[in-house]
Design a protein around this motif. Sequence first.
Motif, mmCIF file in Angstrom:
data_model
loop_
_atom_site.group_PDB
_atom_site.id
_atom_site.type_symbol
_atom_site.label_atom_id
_atom_site.label_comp_id
_atom_site.label_asym_id
_atom_site.label_seq_id
_atom_site.Cartn_x
_atom_site.Cartn_y
_atom_site.Cartn_z
ATOM 1 N N UNK A 63 27.643 15.528 2.954
ATOM 2 C CA UNK A 63 27.174 14.192 3.354
ATOM 3 C C UNK A 63 27.234 14.011 4.875
ATOM 4 N N UNK A 64 26.122 13.539 5.448
ATOM 5 C CA UNK A 64 26.067 13.315 6.890
ATOM 6 C C UNK A 64 25.584 11.903 7.242
ATOM 7 N N UNK A 65 25.049 11.193 6.273
ATOM 8 C CA UNK A 65 24.528 9.849 6.540
ATOM 9 C C UNK A 65 24.537 9.042 5.251
ATOM 10 N N UNK A 66 24.475 7.740 5.420
ATOM 11 C CA UNK A 66 24.438 6.860 4.251
ATOM 12 C C UNK A 66 23.801 5.538 4.640
ATOM 13 N N UNK A 67 23.259 4.872 3.644
ATOM 14 C CA UNK A 67 22.670 3.556 3.867
ATOM 15 C C UNK A 67 22.899 2.678 2.656
ATOM 16 N N UNK A 68 22.997 1.383 2.873
ATOM 17 C CA UNK A 68 23.242 0.443 1.784
ATOM 18 C C UNK A 68 22.410 -0.806 1.994
ATOM 19 N N UNK A 69 21.964 -1.412 0.899
ATOM 20 C CA UNK A 69 21.305 -2.707 0.913
ATOM 21 C C UNK A 69 21.930 -3.521 -0.211
ATOM 22 N N UNK A 70 22.220 -4.808 0.069
ATOM 23 C CA UNK A 70 22.892 -5.583 -0.969
ATOM 24 C C UNK A 70 22.638 -7.081 -0.800
ATOM 25 N N UNK A 71 22.762 -7.786 -1.917
ATOM 26 C CA UNK A 71 22.600 -9.231 -1.918
ATOM 27 C C UNK A 71 23.875 -9.901 -1.414
ATOM 28 N N UNK A 72 23.706 -11.116 -0.919
ATOM 29 C CA UNK A 72 24.839 -11.896 -0.430
ATOM 30 C C UNK A 72 24.793 -13.280 -1.067
ATOM 31 N N UNK A 73 25.947 -13.738 -1.554
ATOM 32 C CA UNK A 73 26.002 -15.080 -2.134
ATOM 33 C C UNK A 73 25.856 -16.139 -1.051
ATOM 34 N N UNK A 74 26.342 -15.825 0.158
ATOM 35 C CA UNK A 74 26.161 -16.715 1.310
ATOM 36 C C UNK A 74 24.984 -16.180 2.123
ATOM 37 N N UNK A 75 24.102 -17.058 2.549
ATOM 38 C CA UNK A 75 22.861 -16.669 3.226
ATOM 39 C C UNK A 75 22.014 -15.779 2.307
ATOM 40 N N UNK A 76 21.565 -16.324 1.182
ATOM 41 C CA UNK A 76 20.875 -15.504 0.178
ATOM 42 C C UNK A 76 19.409 -15.228 0.461
ATOM 43 N N UNK A 77 18.857 -15.716 1.569
ATOM 44 C CA UNK A 77 17.434 -15.548 1.820
ATOM 45 C C UNK A 77 17.072 -14.171 2.337
ATOM 46 N N UNK A 78 18.072 -13.374 2.679
ATOM 47 C CA UNK A 78 17.838 -12.004 3.127
ATOM 48 C C UNK A 78 18.896 -11.089 2.509
ATOM 49 N N UNK A 79 18.593 -9.801 2.472
ATOM 50 C CA UNK A 79 19.547 -8.786 2.024
ATOM 51 C C UNK A 79 20.191 -8.150 3.252
ATOM 52 N N UNK A 80 21.485 -7.861 3.153
ATOM 53 C CA UNK A 80 22.140 -7.110 4.219
ATOM 54 C C UNK A 80 21.803 -5.635 4.092
ATOM 55 N N UNK A 81 21.616 -4.982 5.216
ATOM 56 C CA UNK A 81 21.348 -3.547 5.228
ATOM 57 C C UNK A 81 22.182 -2.894 6.318
ATOM 58 N N UNK A 82 22.644 -1.671 6.034
ATOM 59 C CA UNK A 82 23.412 -0.914 7.020
ATOM 60 C C UNK A 82 23.135 0.569 6.832
#
Length: 345
Positions: A63-82
Amino acid sequence: MAIEYREWRDGDDLTLLEIWGGPETEQARQFRGALTVSSAGTDGTPWRRTIVAEDVIGGVGIPVAAGVVYEASLHPERLWAYIEVARDHRRAGIGAALLAMLRREAEQSPSGVTRLRAKVQPGTPGAAFAEAAGLSPIQRSRLVVVEPGALKLPVFPSKNDGGRPANDENAGSDVVMDLATGSVELTDVVGRYYTSIHGWDSPGVLSVGQVQKLFLDDLTGAHGAIVLRAEPESAFGAGVAPSRKGRIRAFAVSYAETAQDPLAEAGAAQAAGAQATDVFVGHEPALAADDAAAAVRDLLALLAYQHPVMLELDDSMTALRAAVEPLLDSGRARLAGAETLVVSD
Protein backbone atom coordinates in the motif's frame (compact mmCIF):
# COMPACT_ATOMS: atom_id res chain seq x y z
CA MET A 1 5.55 0.57 -11.37
CA ALA A 2 2.37 -1.52 -11.39
CA ILE A 3 -0.46 0.00 -9.37
CA GLU A 4 -3.54 -1.93 -8.33
CA TYR A 5 -6.57 -0.67 -6.40
CA ARG A 6 -8.69 -2.44 -3.82
CA GLU A 7 -10.98 -1.91 -0.83
CA TRP A 8 -9.46 -0.88 2.48
CA ARG A 9 -8.66 -3.75 4.85
CA ASP A 10 -7.95 -3.85 8.57
CA GLY A 11 -4.25 -3.22 9.18
CA ASP A 12 -3.78 -0.93 6.18
CA ASP A 13 -3.49 2.05 8.49
CA LEU A 14 -0.38 0.68 10.19
CA THR A 15 1.27 -0.18 6.89
CA LEU A 16 0.52 3.20 5.36
CA LEU A 17 1.75 5.08 8.41
CA GLU A 18 5.11 3.37 8.02
CA ILE A 19 5.21 4.36 4.33
CA TRP A 20 3.92 7.91 4.76
CA GLY A 21 5.68 8.92 7.96
CA GLY A 22 4.37 11.86 9.98
CA PRO A 23 1.55 14.02 8.61
CA GLU A 24 2.70 16.92 6.45
CA THR A 25 -0.19 19.20 7.44
CA GLU A 26 -2.78 19.58 10.17
CA GLN A 27 -5.41 18.49 7.66
CA ALA A 28 -3.54 15.23 7.06
CA ARG A 29 -3.38 14.61 10.79
CA GLN A 30 -7.13 15.12 11.12
CA PHE A 31 -8.30 13.15 8.10
CA ARG A 32 -6.01 10.14 8.40
CA GLY A 33 -8.46 8.97 11.05
CA ALA A 34 -11.19 8.85 8.41
CA LEU A 35 -9.33 6.13 6.53
CA THR A 36 -11.05 2.99 7.70
CA VAL A 37 -13.18 0.10 6.48
CA SER A 38 -16.00 1.00 4.08
CA SER A 39 -19.53 1.16 5.45
CA ALA A 40 -22.93 0.87 3.79
CA GLY A 41 -24.33 3.30 6.32
CA THR A 42 -26.95 0.87 7.57
CA ASP A 43 -25.46 0.04 10.95
CA GLY A 44 -25.49 3.50 12.47
CA THR A 45 -22.12 4.50 11.01
CA PRO A 46 -21.88 7.04 8.17
CA TRP A 47 -21.75 5.76 4.60
CA ARG A 48 -18.11 5.51 3.57
CA ARG A 49 -15.97 4.16 0.75
CA THR A 50 -12.22 3.73 1.23
CA ILE A 51 -9.84 2.63 -1.52
CA VAL A 52 -6.17 1.65 -1.27
CA ALA A 53 -3.56 1.85 -4.04
CA GLU A 54 -0.88 -0.85 -3.97
CA ASP A 55 2.45 -0.85 -5.75
CA VAL A 56 2.86 -4.48 -6.86
CA ILE A 57 6.49 -5.58 -6.68
CA GLY A 58 7.42 -9.20 -7.31
CA GLY A 59 3.79 -10.20 -7.02
CA VAL A 60 3.41 -8.54 -3.61
CA GLY A 61 1.24 -5.46 -3.23
CA ILE A 62 2.54 -2.70 -0.95
CA PRO A 63 0.00 0.00 0.00
CA VAL A 64 1.29 3.44 -1.00
CA ALA A 65 -1.85 5.58 -1.19
CA ALA A 66 -5.43 5.70 -0.05
CA GLY A 67 -8.55 7.76 -0.51
CA VAL A 68 -11.89 8.00 1.28
CA VAL A 69 -15.27 9.62 0.64
CA TYR A 70 -17.98 9.70 3.28
CA GLU A 71 -21.24 11.29 4.36
CA ALA A 72 -21.44 13.70 7.27
CA SER A 73 -24.39 14.18 9.61
CA LEU A 74 -23.29 17.80 10.06
CA HIS A 75 -23.08 19.80 6.81
CA PRO A 76 -24.84 17.08 4.79
CA GLU A 77 -24.91 18.95 1.47
CA ARG A 78 -21.47 17.68 0.50
CA LEU A 79 -19.37 14.54 1.05
CA TRP A 80 -15.97 14.74 2.71
CA ALA A 81 -13.08 13.44 0.64
CA TYR A 82 -9.44 12.82 1.50
CA ILE A 83 -6.55 11.38 -0.53
CA GLU A 84 -2.94 10.83 0.48
CA VAL A 85 -0.13 9.44 -1.66
CA ALA A 86 3.38 8.47 -0.52
CA ARG A 87 5.91 11.16 -1.40
CA ASP A 88 7.91 8.94 -3.75
CA HIS A 89 4.76 7.91 -5.67
CA ARG A 90 3.36 11.35 -6.37
CA ARG A 91 2.90 12.90 -9.82
CA ALA A 92 2.30 9.45 -11.25
CA GLY A 93 -1.48 9.71 -11.64
CA ILE A 94 -2.32 7.71 -8.51
CA GLY A 95 -4.13 10.56 -6.75
CA ALA A 96 -6.12 11.38 -9.89
CA ALA A 97 -7.11 7.73 -10.28
CA LEU A 98 -8.23 7.53 -6.66
CA LEU A 99 -10.27 10.73 -7.02
CA ALA A 100 -12.00 9.37 -10.14
CA MET A 101 -12.88 6.20 -8.23
CA LEU A 102 -14.17 8.17 -5.26
CA ARG A 103 -16.36 10.27 -7.56
CA ARG A 104 -17.90 7.09 -8.97
CA GLU A 105 -18.48 5.78 -5.45
CA ALA A 106 -20.09 9.10 -4.50
CA GLU A 107 -22.74 8.55 -7.16
CA GLN A 108 -23.98 5.63 -5.03
CA SER A 109 -24.25 7.53 -1.72
CA PRO A 110 -27.55 6.76 0.06
CA SER A 111 -28.30 10.47 0.47
CA GLY A 112 -27.93 11.14 -3.26
CA VAL A 113 -25.31 13.80 -2.45
CA THR A 114 -22.37 13.72 -4.88
CA ARG A 115 -20.56 17.03 -4.40
CA LEU A 116 -17.20 16.75 -2.64
CA ARG A 117 -15.41 18.96 -0.17
CA ALA A 118 -11.93 18.75 1.35
CA LYS A 119 -9.59 20.76 3.57
CA VAL A 120 -6.17 21.86 2.33
CA GLN A 121 -3.36 24.15 3.40
CA PRO A 122 -2.40 26.84 0.86
CA GLY A 123 0.91 26.30 -0.89
CA THR A 124 1.06 22.55 -0.27
CA PRO A 125 0.95 19.62 -2.74
CA GLY A 126 -2.57 18.89 -1.48
CA ALA A 127 -3.74 22.38 -2.40
CA ALA A 128 -2.13 22.11 -5.85
CA PHE A 129 -3.79 18.72 -6.40
CA ALA A 130 -7.19 20.07 -5.35
CA GLU A 131 -6.88 23.01 -7.74
CA ALA A 132 -5.88 20.73 -10.62
CA ALA A 133 -8.87 18.52 -9.81
CA GLY A 134 -11.27 21.45 -10.11
CA LEU A 135 -11.88 22.01 -6.40
CA SER A 136 -12.14 25.71 -5.56
CA PRO A 137 -12.00 27.45 -2.16
CA ILE A 138 -15.37 28.14 -0.56
CA GLN A 139 -14.05 29.21 2.86
CA ARG A 140 -10.84 30.23 4.62
CA SER A 141 -10.18 29.58 8.30
CA ARG A 142 -7.41 30.91 10.54
CA LEU A 143 -6.43 30.26 14.14
CA VAL A 144 -5.66 33.60 15.77
CA VAL A 145 -4.18 34.49 19.15
CA VAL A 146 -5.28 37.88 20.48
CA GLU A 147 -2.66 39.32 22.79
CA PRO A 148 -3.48 40.71 26.26
CA GLY A 149 -4.72 44.29 26.20
CA ALA A 150 -5.03 44.31 22.42
CA LEU A 151 -8.42 46.02 22.59
CA LYS A 152 -9.49 48.94 24.73
CA LEU A 153 -11.94 47.91 27.43
CA PRO A 154 -15.55 48.99 26.90
CA VAL A 155 -17.06 51.56 29.25
CA PHE A 156 -20.38 50.54 30.75
CA PRO A 157 -22.85 52.96 32.34
CA SER A 158 -22.84 53.10 36.13
CA LYS A 159 -25.57 51.03 37.72
CA ASN A 160 -28.15 52.59 39.98
CA ASP A 161 -29.10 49.75 42.28
CA GLY A 162 -32.49 49.99 43.95
CA GLY A 163 -32.67 53.76 43.94
CA ARG A 164 -29.29 54.17 45.62
CA PRO A 165 -26.58 56.37 44.05
CA ALA A 166 -24.89 55.00 40.95
CA ASN A 167 -22.11 52.55 41.79
CA ASP A 168 -19.15 52.41 39.40
CA GLU A 169 -18.08 49.07 40.90
CA ASN A 170 -21.27 47.54 39.55
CA ALA A 171 -20.96 49.11 36.11
CA GLY A 172 -21.65 46.45 33.51
CA SER A 173 -22.79 43.83 36.00
CA ASP A 174 -26.25 43.72 34.44
CA VAL A 175 -24.93 43.26 30.88
CA VAL A 176 -21.82 41.06 31.34
CA MET A 177 -22.73 37.76 32.96
CA ASP A 178 -21.54 34.22 33.43
CA LEU A 179 -23.91 31.63 32.01
CA ALA A 180 -24.04 27.85 32.45
CA THR A 181 -23.03 25.94 29.34
CA GLY A 182 -26.21 23.90 29.73
CA SER A 183 -28.36 27.03 29.47
CA VAL A 184 -31.22 26.77 26.97
CA GLU A 185 -30.79 30.46 26.19
CA LEU A 186 -27.10 30.00 25.37
CA THR A 187 -27.73 26.82 23.38
CA ASP A 188 -30.31 28.63 21.25
CA VAL A 189 -28.08 31.56 20.28
CA VAL A 190 -25.01 29.36 19.70
CA GLY A 191 -26.96 27.08 17.35
CA ARG A 192 -28.48 29.95 15.37
CA TYR A 193 -25.12 31.73 15.13
CA TYR A 194 -23.36 28.62 13.83
CA THR A 195 -26.05 28.16 11.20
CA SER A 196 -25.89 31.83 10.19
CA ILE A 197 -22.14 31.76 9.47
CA HIS A 198 -22.34 28.56 7.45
CA GLY A 199 -24.56 29.63 4.60
CA TRP A 200 -21.72 28.54 2.32
CA ASP A 201 -22.06 24.94 3.59
CA SER A 202 -25.31 24.52 5.49
CA PRO A 203 -25.25 22.40 8.66
CA GLY A 204 -28.93 21.61 8.22
CA VAL A 205 -31.40 21.97 11.06
CA LEU A 206 -29.58 21.68 14.38
CA SER A 207 -31.44 20.32 17.37
CA VAL A 208 -30.81 21.49 20.93
CA GLY A 209 -29.08 18.17 21.60
CA GLN A 210 -26.80 18.54 18.60
CA VAL A 211 -25.73 22.04 19.60
CA GLN A 212 -24.99 20.84 23.11
CA LYS A 213 -22.99 17.87 21.83
CA LEU A 214 -21.00 19.93 19.33
CA PHE A 215 -20.16 23.00 21.42
CA LEU A 216 -21.33 22.90 25.02
CA ASP A 217 -21.11 19.34 26.35
CA ASP A 218 -18.48 18.40 28.93
CA LEU A 219 -16.92 16.07 26.35
CA THR A 220 -16.11 19.06 24.12
CA GLY A 221 -14.09 20.56 26.97
CA ALA A 222 -16.53 23.45 27.39
CA HIS A 223 -16.41 24.56 30.99
CA GLY A 224 -17.34 28.23 31.05
CA ALA A 225 -19.41 30.79 29.19
CA ILE A 226 -19.87 34.53 29.39
CA VAL A 227 -22.44 36.66 27.61
CA LEU A 228 -22.79 40.32 26.79
CA ARG A 229 -26.42 41.38 27.09
CA ALA A 230 -28.40 44.38 25.98
CA GLU A 231 -29.44 46.79 28.71
CA PRO A 232 -32.02 45.24 31.06
CA GLU A 233 -35.60 45.59 29.91
CA SER A 234 -38.76 46.49 31.78
CA ALA A 235 -41.89 44.47 31.28
CA PHE A 236 -43.98 47.57 32.09
CA GLY A 237 -42.50 50.22 29.85
CA ALA A 238 -40.09 53.11 30.27
CA GLY A 239 -39.70 54.63 33.71
CA VAL A 240 -40.33 51.35 35.51
CA ALA A 241 -37.41 49.46 37.03
CA PRO A 242 -36.21 46.62 34.77
CA SER A 243 -37.71 43.29 35.67
CA ARG A 244 -35.88 41.01 33.25
CA LYS A 245 -32.44 40.57 31.74
CA GLY A 246 -31.61 42.01 28.36
CA ARG A 247 -31.26 39.71 25.38
CA ILE A 248 -27.89 38.15 24.57
CA ARG A 249 -25.88 40.23 22.10
CA ALA A 250 -22.64 38.23 22.11
CA PHE A 251 -21.29 35.09 23.76
CA ALA A 252 -18.01 33.31 24.41
CA VAL A 253 -17.48 29.69 25.39
CA SER A 254 -14.15 28.65 26.91
CA TYR A 255 -12.59 25.24 26.27
CA ALA A 256 -9.30 25.55 28.13
CA GLU A 257 -8.60 23.82 31.44
CA THR A 258 -6.57 26.62 32.99
CA ALA A 259 -6.64 28.59 36.21
CA GLN A 260 -6.15 31.74 34.14
CA ASP A 261 -9.46 31.37 32.29
CA PRO A 262 -10.34 34.68 30.56
CA LEU A 263 -13.97 34.01 31.45
CA ALA A 264 -13.04 34.27 35.12
CA GLU A 265 -13.65 37.35 37.20
CA ALA A 266 -12.18 40.50 35.67
CA GLY A 267 -8.94 41.60 37.24
CA ALA A 268 -7.54 38.11 37.90
CA ALA A 269 -3.77 38.16 37.75
CA GLN A 270 -2.14 36.74 34.64
CA ALA A 271 0.23 33.83 35.22
CA ALA A 272 3.67 34.25 33.73
CA GLY A 273 3.95 32.41 30.44
CA ALA A 274 0.26 31.41 30.47
CA GLN A 275 -0.99 29.70 27.34
CA ALA A 276 -3.75 31.18 25.20
CA THR A 277 -7.20 29.94 26.10
CA ASP A 278 -9.34 28.48 23.34
CA VAL A 279 -12.65 30.34 23.00
CA PHE A 280 -15.62 30.28 20.65
CA VAL A 281 -16.95 33.81 20.18
CA GLY A 282 -20.20 34.69 18.43
CA HIS A 283 -23.25 36.92 18.52
CA GLU A 284 -27.01 37.03 18.17
CA PRO A 285 -27.42 36.63 14.39
CA ALA A 286 -30.44 38.98 14.27
CA LEU A 287 -28.28 41.97 15.27
CA ALA A 288 -27.53 44.64 12.69
CA ALA A 289 -24.00 44.36 11.30
CA ASP A 290 -22.66 47.39 13.22
CA ASP A 291 -24.25 46.25 16.49
CA ALA A 292 -22.90 42.72 16.07
CA ALA A 293 -19.39 44.02 15.39
CA ALA A 294 -19.52 46.29 18.44
CA ALA A 295 -20.84 43.53 20.71
CA VAL A 296 -18.18 41.05 19.61
CA ARG A 297 -15.42 43.63 19.94
CA ASP A 298 -16.50 44.58 23.48
CA LEU A 299 -16.71 40.96 24.62
CA LEU A 300 -13.35 40.12 23.05
CA ALA A 301 -11.78 43.11 24.81
CA LEU A 302 -12.97 41.72 28.14
CA LEU A 303 -11.73 38.21 27.35
CA ALA A 304 -8.27 39.36 26.27
CA TYR A 305 -7.85 42.08 28.90
CA GLN A 306 -5.06 40.33 30.81
CA HIS A 307 -4.74 36.95 29.14
CA PRO A 308 -4.21 35.81 25.53
CA VAL A 309 -7.08 34.02 23.85
CA MET A 310 -7.12 31.83 20.75
CA LEU A 311 -10.08 31.66 18.40
CA GLU A 312 -10.99 30.29 15.01
CA LEU A 313 -11.63 33.01 12.47
CA ASP A 314 -13.56 32.02 9.35
CA ASP A 315 -14.01 34.52 6.55
CA SER A 316 -17.77 34.15 7.01
CA MET A 317 -17.50 35.53 10.58
CA THR A 318 -17.84 39.16 9.50
CA ALA A 319 -18.38 40.67 12.97
CA LEU A 320 -15.40 38.84 14.45
CA ARG A 321 -13.24 39.73 11.47
CA ALA A 322 -14.05 43.41 12.00
CA ALA A 323 -12.56 43.15 15.49
CA VAL A 324 -9.63 40.82 14.82
CA GLU A 325 -8.21 41.71 11.40
CA PRO A 326 -7.07 45.21 12.47
CA LEU A 327 -5.27 43.53 15.38
CA LEU A 328 -3.49 41.20 12.95
CA ASP A 329 -2.47 44.18 10.82
CA SER A 330 -1.09 46.03 13.85
CA GLY A 331 0.68 43.03 15.42
CA ARG A 332 -1.59 42.90 18.45
CA ALA A 333 -2.83 39.51 17.29
CA ARG A 334 -0.99 36.72 15.49
CA LEU A 335 -1.71 33.60 13.50
CA ALA A 336 -1.32 30.39 15.52
CA GLY A 337 -0.78 28.19 12.47
CA ALA A 338 -1.22 27.90 8.74
CA GLU A 339 -4.48 28.86 7.06
CA THR A 340 -6.99 26.18 6.14
CA LEU A 341 -9.05 26.27 2.96
CA VAL A 342 -12.26 24.32 2.48
CA VAL A 343 -12.42 23.46 -1.21
CA SER A 344 -15.32 22.01 -3.18
CA ASP A 345 -16.37 21.12 -6.71
